[in-house]
Write an enzyme that holds these catalytic residues in place. Sequence first.
Site, short mmCIF file in Angstrom:
data_model
loop_
_atom_site.label_atom_id
_atom_site.label_comp_id
_atom_site.label_asym_id
_atom_site.label_seq_id
_atom_site.Cartn_x
_atom_site.Cartn_y
_atom_site.Cartn_z
CB SER A 153 -0.86 -0.02 1.27
OG SER A 153 -1.45 1.24 1.52
CE1 TYR A 166 -4.47 -1.96 5.19
CE2 TYR A 166 -3.05 -0.08 4.80
CZ TYR A 166 -3.87 -1.08 4.31
OH TYR A 166 -4.07 -1.20 2.96
P1 NAD Z 1 -11.44 -6.14 0.55
O1 NAD Z 1 -11.97 -5.96 1.92
O2 NAD Z 1 -12.30 -5.78 -0.60
O3 NAD Z 1 -10.93 -7.64 0.36
C1 NAD Z 1 -10.10 -8.25 1.30
C2 NAD Z 1 -10.36 -9.73 1.30
O4 NAD Z 1 -9.48 -10.34 2.26
C3 NAD Z 1 -11.80 -10.08 1.71
O5 NAD Z 1 -12.39 -10.93 0.74
C4 NAD Z 1 -11.63 -10.77 3.05
O6 NAD Z 1 -12.58 -11.80 3.29
C5 NAD Z 1 -10.23 -11.33 2.93
N1 NAD Z 1 -9.66 -11.61 4.24
C6 NAD Z 1 -9.54 -10.75 5.28
N2 NAD Z 1 -9.06 -11.40 6.35
C7 NAD Z 1 -8.88 -12.69 5.99
C8 NAD Z 1 -8.44 -13.85 6.67
N3 NAD Z 1 -8.11 -13.83 7.97
N4 NAD Z 1 -8.37 -15.01 5.99
C9 NAD Z 1 -8.73 -15.07 4.70
N5 NAD Z 1 -9.19 -14.01 4.01
C10 NAD Z 1 -9.26 -12.83 4.64
O7 NAD Z 1 -10.08 -5.31 0.52
P2 NAD Z 1 -9.19 -4.72 -0.68
O8 NAD Z 1 -9.36 -3.26 -0.66
O9 NAD Z 1 -9.39 -5.47 -1.93
O10 NAD Z 1 -7.74 -5.00 -0.09
C11 NAD Z 1 -6.90 -6.02 -0.57
C12 NAD Z 1 -5.46 -5.69 -0.20
O11 NAD Z 1 -5.10 -4.45 -0.82
C13 NAD Z 1 -5.20 -5.51 1.29
O12 NAD Z 1 -3.97 -6.07 1.65
C14 NAD Z 1 -5.16 -4.01 1.45
O13 NAD Z 1 -4.37 -3.63 2.54
C15 NAD Z 1 -4.54 -3.61 0.14
N6 NAD Z 1 -4.77 -2.23 -0.22
C16 NAD Z 1 -6.05 -1.76 -0.35
C17 NAD Z 1 -6.24 -0.44 -0.67
C18 NAD Z 1 -7.60 0.15 -0.82
O14 NAD Z 1 -7.71 1.38 -0.88
N7 NAD Z 1 -8.66 -0.63 -0.92
C19 NAD Z 1 -5.15 0.41 -0.86
C20 NAD Z 1 -3.86 -0.10 -0.74
C21 NAD Z 1 -3.69 -1.43 -0.42
#
Ligand code: NAD
Length: 271
Positions: A153, A166
């Site tokens: 991120s 985080y």
């Molecule tokens: P999201 O909430 O849409 O999806 C995350 C998924 O991870 C979900 O399906 C959830 O069920 C799964 N998950 C969470 N805990 C879990 C566990 N213990 N075991 C198995 N599965 C688990 O989130 P997203 O925005 O798609 O984020 C995905 C990645 O991208 C993350 O690592 C997040 O930190 C990173 N990220 C997101 C953003 C953003 O703005 N959305 C920005 C930078 C980085």
Amino acid sequence: MTTPTPQGPVPNSAALGLDLGGRTALVTGAASGIGRACALRLAAAGAKVRAVDRDADGLDGLADHARGLDLSGTVEPHVLDLTDLDAAEQAAAGTDVLVNNAGIQLVRPIEEFPPEVFSTVLKVMLEAPFRLVRGALPHMYGQGWGRIVNVSSVHGLRASAFKSAYVAAKHGLEGFSKVAALEGARHGVTSNCVNPGYVRTPLVERQIADQAAAHGIPAERVVTEIMLGDSALKRLIEPEEVAEAVAYLCTPQASFVTGVSLPMDGGWTAH
Ligand code: NAD
């Protein structure tokens, strides 16, 4: 003269010419958001995708969707809670491509941050990636090829208030990714991070109310003032744009790219 509207992504999934036919890819957090987009992108490139998530319904929806798209690869649901670290390590055995993506977020000041949530965030977003890589490396090293992509991120490179767990987890993931790059180099295994700013996913939608409370502003000001405040580009990124960068890191053209972090942050870290 009117100001042009900022343009979003132009979908062009064939552009990279990535061929993962015969390869297996494991994507964590594949039921939603960025992980879902990565699973579909890698399956479109021909991979047999092991889609890992704790959300069984979400994975079923993904698999149905993938079948409807007539992809050259497949998406196979694997329900797993990554806090079960032994199971996570086992699940990664035999994979050629590993995308460490699953993540969770809690927005709270440090003095109000529940210690047990801090531990869980570190477990899911740092310990589980370590265990998944540990499980994947014997096969990757054995064949002299592997790709590890860690969805970090902008918060792997910069801090924001109220995101202690985080930011700590993502900074840790950055370091771990570089160590994996150094150790994997002589085995044909690359390890890299992608570093998005705010992506249009449920994880972002869920934190708007908490951000509003923590910063003491109305919810409708959170996206423009908090999420896009440091971004030169004033829009959220789409999950498909992140998936395309993940796909690039799996191409033959990226075989010399290792140990790096690719910001996709609209200019945030240019400050
Ligand atoms: P999201 O909430 O849409 O999806 C995350 C998924 O991870 C979900 O399906 C959830 O069920 C799964 N998950 C969470 N805990 C879990 C566990 N213990 N075991 C198995 N599965 C688990 O989130 P997203 O925005 O798609 O984020 C995905 C990645 O991208 C993350 O690592 C997040 O930190 C990173 N990220 C997101 C953003 C953003 O703005 N959305 C920005 C930078 C980085």
